[in-house]
Design an enzyme around this catalytic site. Structure first.
Site, PDB file in Angstrom:
ATOM      1  N   PRO A 170      51.302 -74.545 -15.142  1.00  0.00           N
ATOM      2  CA  PRO A 170      51.814 -75.231 -13.946  1.00  0.00           C
ATOM      3  C   PRO A 170      50.801 -75.093 -12.823  1.00  0.00           C
ATOM      4  CG  PRO A 170      53.001 -73.165 -14.340  1.00  0.00           C
ATOM      5  CD  PRO A 170      52.026 -73.322 -15.464  1.00  0.00           C
TER       6      PRO A 170
ATOM      7  N   GLN B   3      58.805 -75.928 -14.163  1.00  0.00           N
ATOM      8  CA  GLN B   3      58.720 -74.588 -13.567  1.00  0.00           C
ATOM      9  C   GLN B   3      59.498 -74.515 -12.256  1.00  0.00           C
ATOM     10  OE1 GLN B   3      55.355 -72.744 -11.484  1.00  0.00           O
ATOM     11  NE2 GLN B   3      55.424 -71.097 -13.001  1.00  0.00           N
TER      12      GLN B   3
ATOM     13  N   CYS C   2      53.239 -66.477  -8.375  1.00  0.00           N
ATOM     14  CA  CYS C   2      52.451 -67.158  -7.340  1.00  0.00           C
ATOM     15  C   CYS C   2      52.165 -66.227  -6.158  1.00  0.00           C
ATOM     16  CB  CYS C   2      53.174 -68.409  -6.849  1.00  0.00           C
ATOM     17  SG  CYS C   2      52.223 -69.260  -5.574  1.00  0.00           S
TER      18      CYS C   2
ATOM     19  N   LYS D  33      56.549 -66.772 -16.050  1.00  0.00           N
ATOM     20  CA  LYS D  33      55.094 -66.624 -15.880  1.00  0.00           C
ATOM     21  C   LYS D  33      54.846 -65.565 -14.810  1.00  0.00           C
ATOM     22  CE  LYS D  33      50.925 -69.392 -14.987  1.00  0.00           C
ATOM     23  NZ  LYS D  33      50.639 -69.241 -13.551  1.00  0.00           N
TER      24      LYS D  33
ATOM     25  N   GLY E 140      44.332 -67.389 -17.834  1.00  0.00           N
ATOM     26  CA  GLY E 140      43.339 -66.948 -16.853  1.00  0.00           C
ATOM     27  C   GLY E 140      41.934 -66.970 -17.414  1.00  0.00           C
TER      28      GLY E 140
ATOM     29  N   ARG F  43      42.905 -74.330 -14.566  1.00  0.00           N
ATOM     30  CA  ARG F  43      41.866 -75.176 -13.970  1.00  0.00           C
ATOM     31  C   ARG F  43      41.073 -75.950 -15.014  1.00  0.00           C
ATOM     32  NH1 ARG F  43      39.118 -70.415 -11.279  1.00  0.00           N
ATOM     33  NH2 ARG F  43      40.190 -69.460 -13.040  1.00  0.00           N
TER      34      ARG F  43
HETATM   35  C1  LIG Z   1      45.521 -75.584  -7.698  1.00  0.00           C
HETATM   36  C2  LIG Z   1      46.366 -74.559  -8.418  1.00  0.00           C
HETATM   37  C3  LIG Z   1      47.741 -74.609  -8.336  1.00  0.00           C
HETATM   38  C4  LIG Z   1      48.529 -73.671  -8.996  1.00  0.00           C
HETATM   39  N1  LIG Z   1      49.897 -73.794  -8.953  1.00  0.00           N
HETATM   40  C5  LIG Z   1      50.659 -72.970  -9.705  1.00  0.00           C
HETATM   41  C6  LIG Z   1      52.057 -73.201  -9.849  1.00  0.00           C
HETATM   42  O1  LIG Z   1      52.620 -74.166  -9.305  1.00  0.00           O
HETATM   43  N2  LIG Z   1      52.776 -72.300 -10.577  1.00  0.00           N
HETATM   44  C7  LIG Z   1      52.173 -71.227 -11.213  1.00  0.00           C
HETATM   45  O2  LIG Z   1      52.857 -70.457 -11.877  1.00  0.00           O
HETATM   46  N3  LIG Z   1      50.859 -71.022 -11.126  1.00  0.00           N
HETATM   47  C8  LIG Z   1      50.088 -71.883 -10.423  1.00  0.00           C
HETATM   48  N4  LIG Z   1      48.734 -71.720 -10.415  1.00  0.00           N
HETATM   49  C9  LIG Z   1      48.118 -70.683 -11.270  1.00  0.00           C
HETATM   50  C10 LIG Z   1      47.779 -71.269 -12.650  1.00  0.00           C
HETATM   51  O3  LIG Z   1      48.930 -71.663 -13.349  1.00  0.00           O
HETATM   52  C11 LIG Z   1      47.011 -70.238 -13.491  1.00  0.00           C
HETATM   53  O4  LIG Z   1      47.809 -69.109 -13.655  1.00  0.00           O
HETATM   54  C12 LIG Z   1      45.695 -69.827 -12.849  1.00  0.00           C
HETATM   55  O5  LIG Z   1      44.990 -70.969 -12.372  1.00  0.00           O
HETATM   56  C13 LIG Z   1      44.813 -69.042 -13.828  1.00  0.00           C
HETATM   57  O6  LIG Z   1      44.527 -69.822 -14.946  1.00  0.00           O
HETATM   58  P1  LIG Z   1      43.087 -70.566 -15.111  1.00  0.00           P
HETATM   59  O7  LIG Z   1      42.029 -69.517 -14.956  1.00  0.00           O
HETATM   60  O8  LIG Z   1      43.148 -71.165 -16.490  1.00  0.00           O
HETATM   61  O9  LIG Z   1      42.990 -71.581 -14.020  1.00  0.00           O
HETATM   62  C14 LIG Z   1      47.927 -72.635  -9.745  1.00  0.00           C
HETATM   63  C15 LIG Z   1      46.543 -72.572  -9.805  1.00  0.00           C
HETATM   64  C16 LIG Z   1      45.751 -73.523  -9.169  1.00  0.00           C
HETATM   65  C17 LIG Z   1      44.247 -73.441  -9.305  1.00  0.00           C
END
Ligand SMILES: Cc1cc2nc3c(=O)[nH]c(=O)nc-3n(C[C@H](O)[C@H](O)[C@H](O)COP(=O)(O)O)c2cc1C
Length: 323
Positions: free
Chosen positions: A20, A75, A105, A144, A206, A230
């Protein structure tokens, strides 16, 4: 090869999850990813449980969804017990295939509401919220988390066991502490600790940006699946690459035509959203997609300063022509 994850009637195969992400995991990005293949479970961005009941699913950019976007997990960002039943009743009308609770978050605005990662400091509140959610829905219920405020194995273990005990059926772990920035290396072995404590599937999240990262993460965590955040916006084809590379599924990914993919994303934005909702979402996506190019910051800033979608498309085309 791996066996699919089964949660009640939901089959997640391959075990590759879209994270998400606010402003990013909307209908247009989900459809782009689906067209490329390899994703096992899609997700919405976090949805305020308090506001959800009054949102119009035909108009709300958070809820717009096409029939092909399946299976789709919704979510919830929640903090109060009385929000749970109305929010879940709404999700039932929307055809949610799973419900995820946001307990990770770290955004200050979210924490001030007593939601997101703030909840990991309030296990008793979370216990009541999960118990209520479990009572109000027969859908697969997932959560999460991040690793917490500090590395505290006993606290984290108790929290995770509580979640499982109250009926959480799958746990995604963003392998960082609450205050740790994205530049910090994720702590994948800690996902392995969580996996060791629980019987439900544990998904590692992550810092996964390539097949090599995915292999390393699985080796270090022993997780049941992987969640891409990302990278889903930088390389929407990475799910297909991982499905093939990790699980032998699908044809894999050949040469990717990035300009065509970017223009397809604009088309999907046009199909999904009202005109005034499109440009902001293109800017958000471009911030990540531009990382694919050595001079990508030129693309990102050209889109950032565009005042219309037409102008943004023209600027992107001229960037692609030169790069
Ligand atoms: C722009 C952005 C928005 C995010 N919004 C949420 C969200 O709405 N809910 C959530 O649980 N995590 C959110 N996250 C965290 C991501 O779900 C994820 O846990 C985090 O980016 C780490 O994973 P990655 O390294 O693959 O990006 C967000 C991350 C980013 C970069």
């Amino acid at each position: 090869m791996t066996s699919p994850i089964r949660l009640r009637g939901l089959v997640i195969a391959p075990p590759l999850f879209l994270a998400p992400m606010a402003g990013l995991t909307h209908s247009a990005l989900r459809r782009l990813i689906l067209e490329l293949g390899g994703v096992g479970l899609l997700s919405t961005e976090m949805l305020s449980a308090a506001r959800l009941p009054s949102e119009n699913p035909q108009l709300s950019p958070y809820l717009v969804r096409t029939p092909q976007e399946t299976p789709l997990s919704y979510q919830l960002l929640l903090s109060r017990l009385e929000e749970v039943a109305p929010a879940l009743a709404k999700l039932h009308t929307l055809g949610a295939e799973a419900v995820d609770l946001n307990l990770g978050c770290p955004a200050p605005t979210v924490r001030r509401m007593g939601a997101g990662s703030r909840l990991m400091e309030e296990p008793a509140t979370v216990q009541a919220l999960v118990a209520e959610a479990r009572k109000q829905t027969d859908l697969p219920l997932t959560a999460k988390i991040r690793l917490g405020e500090t590395l505290d194995e006993e606290r984290l273990r108790n929290f995770c066991l509580m979640l499982e005990g109250e009926g959480i059926e799958l746990l995604s772990v963003h392998a960082r502490l609450r205050g740790e920035p994205f530049v910090r290396k994720p702590r994948w072995p800690w996902v392995g600790k969580v996996k060791g404590w629980l019987t439900i599937p544990v998904i590692a999240n992550g810092g996964i940006f390539s097949l090599e990262d995915a292999r390393n993460c699985l080796a270090q965590s022993g997780a049941d699946g992987l969640m891409l955040g990302r990278a889903a916006a930088i390389k929407p084809w990475l799910f297909a690459e991982l499905a093939h590379g990790l699980y032998g599924l699908g044809p894999g990914v050949g040469e990717v035509d990035k300009p065509a993919l970017y223009l397809r994303f604009i088309e999907l934005l046009e199909e999904s959203f009202l005109p005034e909702r499109r440009l902001g979402r293109l800017k958000e996506f471009s911030h990540y997609f531009a990382i694919n190019y050595p001079f990508g910051h030129h693309l990102a800033s050209a889109i950032q300063s565009s005042s219309s979608l037409i102008q943004a498309r023209e600027r992107a085309c001229s960037f692609f022509a030169k790069n």
